[in-house]
Design a protein around this motif. Structure first.
Motif, PDB file in Angstrom:
ATOM      1  N   GLY A  26       0.773  -1.222   0.000  1.00 32.64           N
ATOM      2  CA  GLY A  26       0.000   0.000   0.000  1.00 32.64           C
ATOM      3  C   GLY A  26       0.807   1.276   0.000  1.00 32.64           C
ATOM      4  N   LYS A  27       1.648   1.445   0.993  1.00 32.00           N
ATOM      5  CA  LYS A  27       2.305   2.731   1.192  1.00 32.00           C
ATOM      6  C   LYS A  27       3.269   3.096   0.072  1.00 32.00           C
ATOM      7  N   LEU A  28       4.133   2.181  -0.313  1.00 36.03           N
ATOM      8  CA  LEU A  28       5.117   2.491  -1.349  1.00 36.03           C
ATOM      9  C   LEU A  28       4.443   2.753  -2.690  1.00 36.03           C
ATOM     10  N   VAL A  29       3.562   1.867  -3.101  1.00 38.35           N
ATOM     11  CA  VAL A  29       2.876   2.020  -4.385  1.00 38.35           C
ATOM     12  C   VAL A  29       2.048   3.301  -4.396  1.00 38.35           C
ATOM     13  N   LYS A  30       1.380   3.594  -3.275  1.00 42.01           N
ATOM     14  CA  LYS A  30       0.577   4.821  -3.177  1.00 42.01           C
ATOM     15  C   LYS A  30       1.469   6.058  -3.252  1.00 42.01           C
ATOM     16  N   SER A  31       2.608   6.038  -2.570  1.00 46.52           N
ATOM     17  CA  SER A  31       3.534   7.172  -2.612  1.00 46.52           C
ATOM     18  C   SER A  31       4.092   7.364  -4.018  1.00 46.52           C
ATOM     19  N   LEU A  32       4.458   6.279  -4.668  1.00 44.66           N
ATOM     20  CA  LEU A  32       4.950   6.390  -6.040  1.00 44.66           C
ATOM     21  C   LEU A  32       3.916   7.086  -6.919  1.00 44.66           C
ATOM     22  N   ARG A  33       2.669   6.695  -6.776  1.00 46.94           N
ATOM     23  CA  ARG A  33       1.588   7.270  -7.583  1.00 46.94           C
ATOM     24  C   ARG A  33       1.300   8.715  -7.190  1.00 46.94           C
ATOM     25  N   ASP A  34       1.082   8.952  -5.893  1.00 46.91           N
ATOM     26  CA  ASP A  34       0.615  10.267  -5.440  1.00 46.91           C
ATOM     27  C   ASP A  34       1.724  11.307  -5.330  1.00 46.91           C
ATOM     28  N   ASP A  35       2.898  10.891  -4.888  1.00 42.43           N
ATOM     29  CA  ASP A  35       3.982  11.850  -4.665  1.00 42.43           C
ATOM     30  C   ASP A  35       4.874  12.036  -5.884  1.00 42.43           C
TER      31      ASP A  35
END
Length: 132
Positions: free
Chosen positions: A66-75
């Protein structure tokens, strides 16, 4: 609409030449794998002949789901796939098949470096990009 998109893709393949498409996918796969090795990350299938994607184990203390994939996408504006089933949270997948080129891989590797560093992984920024 779908038929028109298929025509465009087939025309692109015809213009590039099928053999050149295969060569591009292979070049991008080799660049991605060189980058991953330079970053000190392990690959899911290090001897894989497939040029479609590279599965990468994320460091143990990083939530690769969740966190890494979400950060890659959002950040960072980069979409990498996470692992599935027993690989969920442990793996990210970098695609290099289809409408992907050198710039896309460089950006994906750069974003992965920055996101891993954000989550505390010991990553030397730019090392993977330079290897790619």
């Amino acid at each position: 609409m779908l038929l028109e998109k298929v025509r465009v893709v087939l025309n692109d393949i015809k213009e590039e030449g099928l053999e050149n498409v295969f060569k591009r996918h292979n070049r991008l796969a080799r660049a991605t794998r060189a980058a991953v090795k330079a970053m000190g990350l392990a690959m899911v299938a290090p001897d894989s002949p497939a040029d479609s994607a590279t599965g990468v184990f994320v460091p143990d203390r990083v939530d690769g789901g969740g966190k890494l994939v979400k950060s890659l996408r959002d950040d960072f504006g980069v979409t990498l796939a996470g692992g599935q089933d027993q690989w969920k949270g442990k793996v990210v997948r970098v695609a290099h098949l289809g409408y992907v080129d050198t710039f896309d891989i460089i950006i994906a590797i750069s974003a992965l470096e920055m996101a891993l560093k954000k989550f505390g992984a010991q990553v030397q920024l730019g090392k993977g990009v330079a290897a790619a």
